[in-house]
Design an enzyme around this catalytic site. Structure first.
Site, mmCIF file in Angstrom:
data_model
loop_
_atom_site.group_PDB
_atom_site.id
_atom_site.type_symbol
_atom_site.label_atom_id
_atom_site.label_comp_id
_atom_site.label_asym_id
_atom_site.label_seq_id
_atom_site.Cartn_x
_atom_site.Cartn_y
_atom_site.Cartn_z
ATOM 1 N N GLU A 68 0.801 -1.212 0.000
ATOM 2 C CA GLU A 68 0.000 0.000 0.000
ATOM 3 C C GLU A 68 0.840 1.272 0.000
ATOM 4 O O GLU A 68 0.435 2.287 -0.563
ATOM 5 C CB GLU A 68 -0.923 0.015 1.230
ATOM 6 C CG GLU A 68 -1.992 -1.047 1.220
ATOM 7 C CD GLU A 68 -2.987 -0.866 0.098
ATOM 8 O OE1 GLU A 68 -3.395 0.273 -0.150
ATOM 9 O OE2 GLU A 68 -3.344 -1.864 -0.552
ATOM 10 N N ASP A 86 -9.397 8.913 -6.508
ATOM 11 C CA ASP A 86 -10.008 7.643 -6.901
ATOM 12 C C ASP A 86 -11.528 7.673 -6.743
ATOM 13 O O ASP A 86 -12.191 6.647 -6.830
ATOM 14 C CB ASP A 86 -9.424 6.488 -6.099
ATOM 15 C CG ASP A 86 -9.733 6.587 -4.608
ATOM 16 O OD1 ASP A 86 -10.251 7.634 -4.170
ATOM 17 O OD2 ASP A 86 -9.458 5.616 -3.881
ATOM 18 N N THR A 91 -8.436 9.648 1.600
ATOM 19 C CA THR A 91 -7.958 8.342 2.049
ATOM 20 C C THR A 91 -6.953 8.596 3.161
ATOM 21 O O THR A 91 -6.066 9.433 3.017
ATOM 22 C CB THR A 91 -7.285 7.574 0.894
ATOM 23 O OG1 THR A 91 -8.257 7.292 -0.109
ATOM 24 C CG2 THR A 91 -6.667 6.277 1.382
#
Length: 283
Positions: A68, A86, A91
């Site tokens: 990640e 995205d 995030t």
């Protein structure tokens, strides 16, 4: 050092996670649809106590972080936050909680129940409004700064740990143990649920597992563990290739599959693997 979720690290998307979080509600997640077969029906793995063993869990966190964030130092990502474009808004945190998919809202609600008046509590109305969208309405310009401030609080770090475990880690380990697979297999499940969630769409964790069951049988039902895990990883690669953001499958091909080919079903150290061409080692 790579920046978190840079193009090199192929930032993940969360279509399945949004599906999952839409129907979870406030109740704790009991876990994915657990197999009904009992351990006595076959030969469960005898490799280790489970991925929930503290030392094995630490390895799991490092493995996921390598994929990640191109790093093994997962704990420094409590403070991480950005919009990676995205469609899921912000995030953030150690597992990529998203403002657009509900898990960030759940996290901040938990933190606020435990510590009323914290620096993020004032954003709860905005987080509820933007849930399901990529909007920053009511969050900008200070939400990222306040998230980083909150991340210095051990109570917020613990809340991140607990939500990661409730929604992702514990369900994966529970299903893995029900299927009679060992530490490596449980990690394969965990990495899949982190990326794909456990919703109803074809690329979700539960449907990756169902796809694997069409061609192999888990140990709890009398099958061979190595053959079953190869089938699961084949199904996982198929699911990843359905989305452009997941087309690089090295987190399976040059990591999980490497351990499986070596029959390291207990994730025993030392471990050596590659993700996106970068090499990693846990001694």
């Amino acid at each position: 050092m790579q920046t978190p979720h840079s193009p090199h690290t192929s930032p993940r998307t969360f279509t399945s996670r949004r599906t999952l979080l839409a129907f979870l509600g406030a109740a704790a997640v009991a876990g994915p649809l657990v197999a009904t077969g009992t351990a006595s029906a076959g030969q469960p793995s005898a490799t280790a106590a489970g991925l929930d063993d503290p030392a094995k869990k630490e390895i799991a966190m490092k493995l996921v972080c390598s994929a990640e964030n191109s790093s093994l130092d997962w704990k420094k990502y409590y403070r991480y936050i950005e919009d990676i474009d995205d469609g899921r808004g912000y995030t953030a945190g150690i597992i990529g909680f998203c403002s657009g998919t509900g898990d960030m809202l759940d996290l901040v609600e938990l933190y606020t129940r435990r510590k009323p008046g914290n620096v993020l509590a004032k954003y709860l109305p905005a987080l509820r409004r933007v849930d399901g969208t990529d909007s920053h309405d009511g969050l900008d310009p200070n939400y990222p700064r306040d998230w980083e401030r909150a991340a210095a609080d051990p109570a917020f770090q613990q809340a991140q740990n607990d939500e990661r475990d409730r929604v992702y880690f514990n369900p994966a380990v529970k299903q893995g143990k029900a299927d009679g697979i060992g530490v490596l297999g449980q990690f394969c499940y965990y990495d899949a649920i982190v990326m794909h969630g456990d919703g109803g769409d074809s690329t979700s964790f539960r449907n990756i597992r169902k796809r694997a069951l069409r061609s192999a049988t888990p140990p709890a039902q009398g099958g061979d563990e190595v053959a079953y895990l190869h089938a699961f990883l084949d199904a996982r690669v198929w699911a990843m290739k359905q989305e452009e953001a997941h087309e690089d499958t090295t987190r399976v091909d040059t990591a999980q599959r490497v351990f499986l080919n070596k029959r390291n079903l207990g994730l025993k150290t030392p471990l050596e693997w590659k993700v996106y061409g970068d090499s990693y080692r846990i001694g």
